[in-house]
Design a protein around this motif. Structure first.
Motif, mmCIF file in Angstrom:
data_model
loop_
_atom_site.group_PDB
_atom_site.id
_atom_site.type_symbol
_atom_site.label_atom_id
_atom_site.label_comp_id
_atom_site.label_asym_id
_atom_site.label_seq_id
_atom_site.Cartn_x
_atom_site.Cartn_y
_atom_site.Cartn_z
ATOM 1 N N ILE A 1 0.867 -1.176 0.000
ATOM 2 C CA ILE A 1 0.000 0.000 0.000
ATOM 3 C C ILE A 1 0.904 1.227 0.000
ATOM 4 C CG2 ILE A 1 -1.714 1.300 1.310
ATOM 5 C CD1 ILE A 1 -2.656 -1.432 2.448
ATOM 6 N N ALA A 2 0.677 2.128 -0.909
ATOM 7 C CA ALA A 2 1.523 3.318 -1.070
ATOM 8 C C ALA A 2 1.070 4.419 -0.108
ATOM 9 C CB ALA A 2 1.477 3.796 -2.514
ATOM 10 N N TYR A 3 1.362 4.235 1.182
ATOM 11 C CA TYR A 3 0.903 5.190 2.189
ATOM 12 C C TYR A 3 1.433 6.592 1.940
ATOM 13 C CZ TYR A 3 -1.011 1.394 4.949
ATOM 14 O OH TYR A 3 -1.749 0.338 5.369
ATOM 15 N N GLY A 4 2.671 6.704 1.539
ATOM 16 C CA GLY A 4 3.237 8.031 1.283
ATOM 17 C C GLY A 4 2.490 8.772 0.197
ATOM 18 N N ARG A 5 2.204 8.088 -0.895
ATOM 19 C CA ARG A 5 1.478 8.710 -1.998
ATOM 20 C C ARG A 5 0.059 9.077 -1.562
ATOM 21 N NH1 ARG A 5 -1.710 6.412 -5.571
ATOM 22 N NH2 ARG A 5 -0.878 4.321 -5.223
ATOM 23 N N LEU A 6 -0.579 8.207 -0.787
ATOM 24 C CA LEU A 6 -1.932 8.475 -0.305
ATOM 25 C C LEU A 6 -1.958 9.675 0.648
ATOM 26 C CD1 LEU A 6 -3.071 4.795 0.259
ATOM 27 C CD2 LEU A 6 -3.848 6.342 -1.552
ATOM 28 N N MET A 7 -0.967 9.768 1.557
ATOM 29 C CA MET A 7 -0.879 10.920 2.468
ATOM 30 C C MET A 7 -0.619 12.204 1.679
ATOM 31 S SD MET A 7 -1.437 10.421 5.657
ATOM 32 C CE MET A 7 -0.551 11.737 6.470
ATOM 33 N N HIS A 8 0.256 12.110 0.713
ATOM 34 C CA HIS A 8 0.561 13.247 -0.154
ATOM 35 C C HIS A 8 -0.733 13.767 -0.774
ATOM 36 C CE1 HIS A 8 3.037 14.555 -3.966
ATOM 37 N NE2 HIS A 8 2.073 15.384 -3.719
ATOM 38 N N HIS A 9 -1.506 12.885 -1.356
ATOM 39 C CA HIS A 9 -2.763 13.263 -2.003
ATOM 40 C C HIS A 9 -3.748 13.857 -0.990
ATOM 41 C CE1 HIS A 9 -5.931 13.165 -4.985
ATOM 42 N NE2 HIS A 9 -6.708 12.557 -4.107
ATOM 43 N N ALA A 10 -3.853 13.246 0.186
ATOM 44 C CA ALA A 10 -4.786 13.729 1.206
ATOM 45 C C ALA A 10 -4.405 15.124 1.708
ATOM 46 C CB ALA A 10 -4.842 12.746 2.376
ATOM 47 N N MET A 11 -3.127 15.365 1.946
ATOM 48 C CA MET A 11 -2.694 16.668 2.457
ATOM 49 C C MET A 11 -2.822 17.753 1.393
ATOM 50 S SD MET A 11 -2.154 16.206 5.616
ATOM 51 C CE MET A 11 -3.506 15.035 5.488
ATOM 52 N N ARG A 12 -2.587 17.408 0.125
ATOM 53 C CA ARG A 12 -2.817 18.382 -0.947
ATOM 54 C C ARG A 12 -4.312 18.705 -1.014
ATOM 55 N NH1 ARG A 12 2.462 19.920 -2.158
ATOM 56 N NH2 ARG A 12 3.666 18.058 -2.450
ATOM 57 N N GLY A 13 -5.160 17.699 -0.779
ATOM 58 C CA GLY A 13 -6.605 17.924 -0.747
ATOM 59 C C GLY A 13 -7.007 18.852 0.384
ATOM 60 N N LEU A 14 -6.348 18.718 1.537
ATOM 61 C CA LEU A 14 -6.602 19.610 2.672
ATOM 62 C C LEU A 14 -6.282 21.056 2.281
ATOM 63 C CD1 LEU A 14 -5.758 19.093 6.358
ATOM 64 C CD2 LEU A 14 -4.911 21.112 5.193
ATOM 65 N N ILE A 15 -5.132 21.268 1.639
ATOM 66 C CA ILE A 15 -4.748 22.615 1.192
ATOM 67 C C ILE A 15 -5.771 23.141 0.193
ATOM 68 C CG2 ILE A 15 -3.012 23.961 -0.055
ATOM 69 C CD1 ILE A 15 -0.899 22.024 1.174
ATOM 70 N N GLN A 16 -6.215 22.299 -0.734
ATOM 71 C CA GLN A 16 -7.215 22.703 -1.714
ATOM 72 C C GLN A 16 -8.500 23.143 -1.025
ATOM 73 O OE1 GLN A 16 -8.400 19.614 -4.449
ATOM 74 N NE2 GLN A 16 -9.696 20.984 -5.633
ATOM 75 N N THR A 17 -8.945 22.384 -0.030
ATOM 76 C CA THR A 17 -10.171 22.721 0.697
ATOM 77 C C THR A 17 -10.031 24.052 1.428
ATOM 78 O OG1 THR A 17 -10.753 20.390 0.954
ATOM 79 C CG2 THR A 17 -11.770 21.944 2.501
ATOM 80 N N VAL A 18 -8.912 24.253 2.112
ATOM 81 C CA VAL A 18 -8.684 25.489 2.851
ATOM 82 C C VAL A 18 -8.669 26.682 1.897
ATOM 83 C CG1 VAL A 18 -6.960 26.785 4.188
ATOM 84 C CG2 VAL A 18 -7.500 24.422 4.801
#
Length: 159
Positions: free
Chosen positions: A8-25
């Motif tokens: 499971i590519a946890y790093g890539r998934l976290m990367h995507h999730a945190m970029r999504g957080l920035i997008q939402t903010v």
């Protein structure tokens, strides 16, 4: 035989999730402005594909640049790939376009929150999991690698 990866590519998934957080903010700020004392310091890689800045800014910041979104900004627009904003540089308004993948740090000092996207040796490899803390890599270490590892606690103060 399955085409499914072995890990499971946890790093890539976290990367995507945190970029999504920035997008939402940023989407919330584009729609309603900055609430309270919130403001952002965003550092990004000026060499990243899709970054659009004035040539004089590219000359002045050939590798990375930090912008502040606080008192004066205009026309903040956010989409799935990044954001565009007009900022004032010495009485000269300039339009910038920053892909989310170009962001190296995102900090809101008003609430002691920050994200740092560090480089990882091999995306989706065995070392591709998130870590906290650590020194930020120098420009030589960052060059030619994608940001993959997210550090959340780096900007928080201990009480």
């Amino acid at each position: 035989m399955s085409d499914r990866p072995d890990t499971i590519a946890y790093g890539r998934l976290m990367h995507h999730a945190m970029r999504g957080l920035i997008q939402t903010v940023l989407t919330d700020v584009a729609e309603g402005g900055l609430p309270g004392e919130h403001h952002f310091f965003i550092t990004f890689d000026t060499r990243h594909e899709g970054v659009e800045i004035a040539s004089w800014l590219q000359d002045r910041y050939p590798e990375e640049m930090t912008i502040v979104i606080q008192h004066w900004y205009d026309a903040l627009e956010v989409d799935d790939d990044g954001f565009a904003i007009t900022l004032n540089f010495g009485d000269s308004p300039e339009r910038l376009r920053v892909p989310f993948d170009a962001i190296l740090t995102f900090v809101d000092p008003s609430v002691e929150f920050g994200l740092r996207f560090e480089t990882a040796p091999a995306p989706d490899g065995p070392g591709d999991d998130p870590t906290t803390g650590g020194d930020e890599p120098d420009d030589g270490e960052r060059r030619g690698k994608d940001a993959e590892v997210v550090s959340l606690d780096t900007f928080r103060r201990n009480h």
